[in-house]
Write an enzyme that holds these catalytic residues in place. Structure first.
Site, PDB file in Angstrom:
ATOM      1  CG  ASN A  13      -0.548   7.923   8.871  1.00 35.68           C
ATOM      2  OD1 ASN A  13      -1.144   7.122   8.160  1.00 35.68           O
ATOM      3  ND2 ASN A  13      -0.948   8.165  10.103  1.00 35.68           N
ATOM      4  CG  ASN A  66      -8.209   4.817  14.345  1.00 36.86           C
ATOM      5  OD1 ASN A  66      -7.258   4.762  13.572  1.00 36.86           O
ATOM      6  ND2 ASN A  66      -9.459   4.758  13.935  1.00 36.86           N
ATOM      7  CB  CYS A  75      -3.629   1.614   8.622  1.00 34.29           C
ATOM      8  SG  CYS A  75      -2.536   3.057   8.645  1.00 34.29           S
ATOM      9  N   GLY A  76      -3.013   1.833   5.155  1.00 33.77           N
ATOM     10  CA  GLY A  76      -2.029   1.655   4.099  1.00 33.77           C
ATOM     11  C   GLY A  76      -0.630   2.101   4.474  1.00 33.77           C
ATOM     12  CG  ASN A  77       0.555   6.176   4.965  1.00 33.04           C
ATOM     13  OD1 ASN A  77       1.132   6.066   3.894  1.00 33.04           O
ATOM     14  ND2 ASN A  77      -0.274   7.174   5.226  1.00 33.04           N
ATOM     15  CG  ASN A 159      -9.922   1.908   5.814  1.00 36.87           C
ATOM     16  OD1 ASN A 159      -9.893   1.891   4.593  1.00 36.87           O
ATOM     17  ND2 ASN A 159      -8.976   2.498   6.515  1.00 36.87           N
ATOM     18  CG  ASN A 192     -10.923   6.619   7.251  1.00 29.30           C
ATOM     19  OD1 ASN A 192     -10.311   6.942   8.254  1.00 29.30           O
ATOM     20  ND2 ASN A 192     -11.265   5.362   7.006  1.00 29.30           N
ATOM     21  CB  CYS A 219      -4.841   8.790   4.852  1.00 27.40           C
ATOM     22  SG  CYS A 219      -6.033   7.446   5.021  1.00 27.40           S
ATOM     23  N   GLY A 220      -2.765   6.243   3.536  1.00 27.38           N
ATOM     24  CA  GLY A 220      -2.559   5.353   2.396  1.00 27.38           C
ATOM     25  C   GLY A 220      -3.856   4.835   1.807  1.00 27.38           C
ATOM     26  CB  THR A 221      -6.868   3.161   3.228  1.00 29.51           C
ATOM     27  OG1 THR A 221      -7.050   4.037   4.338  1.00 29.51           O
ATOM     28  CG2 THR A 221      -6.193   1.876   3.671  1.00 29.51           C
TER      29      THR A 221
END
Length: 276
Positions: A13, A66, A75-77, A159, A192, A219-221
């Site tokens: 990502n 985005n 955004c986790g990543n 999110n 998402n 996708c971390g989240t």
């Protein structure tokens, strides 16, 4: 304007990261889309900005855009890459870094093995806070898509996320169902969409169609949302390995009002400059 940037990724990502503390960064939606374009720009899933703190008790403010130019809340990543960036570029000497976001403060932890652990905050389930159109809060919702309905867990990790269970992620309808759900009218700010395959109580596979970006390698989240959704349905244990197309994350959640924890890698690919 000429801007210095770093290209980074968390399990594939990928991000363009700007230090907006030591240089002025003011990007239009058109410029953001250009930067994200993989043929004409640099190419990335999201653009990240490192800014000065906006609240007491934080060291930085974290902004995410985005590929389509829209700004999102979390955004986790990207959060893991944010921690690696501020540490490796000399902006912070701490191993525990408090950071502000549009959805509240988070904490990032640089571990001795090079991994980054993130306190992703407490998941949100109230439909109006996700936001999601529903009469009442439920662990799983039926959503009409103009044919057979689908069932999905819906929650926010800063999110909005919808999580669907599938028998096999390799054959899941990510490219067709993902865009339909992303813009479904029951999600006023889009969503998402995660496609989760259960292996056992401590292991899942996941593909995510991200709003404004399409399917990403990780996708971390989304990984956090999938584990939380599985936990709510009593399908998963407290700590789960999430297999994404770009690699693995470890996600843990004790339940209730506890925060979700995510651990994984973050890598810088190269540094450069670009004139806009």
């Amino acid at each position: 304007m000429k801007l210095q940037f770093s290209k980074m990724h968390g399990l594939g990502n990928d991000f363009v990261v700007f230090d907006a503390i030591n240089q002025q960064v003011d990007l239009s939606e058109e410029q953001l889309r250009f930067l994200a374009d993989r043929r004409f720009g640099i190419g990335c899933d999201q653009i990240l900005l490192v800014e000065t703190p906006r609240s007491l008790g934080t060291d930085f403010y974290y902004r995410i855009f985005n590929a389509d130019g829209s700004e999102v809340e979390q955004c986790g990543n990207g959060a893991r890459c944010f921690a690696r960036f501020v540490h490796d570029h000399g902006l912070s000497g701490k191993n525990e870094i408090p950071v502000g976001t549009a959805k509240g403060d988070i904490r990032l932890y640089l571990l001795d093995d090079g991994q980054v652990k993130v306190n992703m905050g407490i998941p949100v389930f109230a439909p109006e806070s996700i936001p999601f159109v529903a009469d009442r809060q439920q662990p799983v919702y039926r959503i009409d898509i103009g044919g057979p309905h689908i069932e999905a867990g819906v929650l926010s990790m800063g999110n909005p996320h919808a999580v669907l269970q599938v028998g096999d992620v390799d054959t899941a309808p990510v490219d067709t169902l993902g865009p339909i759900l992303e813009k479904h009218p029951r999600f006023p700010q889009r969503v998402n969409v995660g496609f989760m395959q259960m292996h056992n109580r401590r292991e899942i596979s996941l593909r995510v169609f991200e709003r404004g970006a399409g399917e990403t390698l990780a996708c971390g989240t989304g990984a956090c949302a999938a584990v939380v959704s599985g936990r709510l349905q009593q399908l998963l244990d407290e700590e789960v390995v999430v297999h994404l197309r770009g690699g693995d994350l470890v996600v843990s959640w004790k339940g209730g009002g506890e925060p979700v924890w995510m651990t994984g890698p973050a890598n810088e690919v190269f540094q450069g400059s670009i004139e806009l």
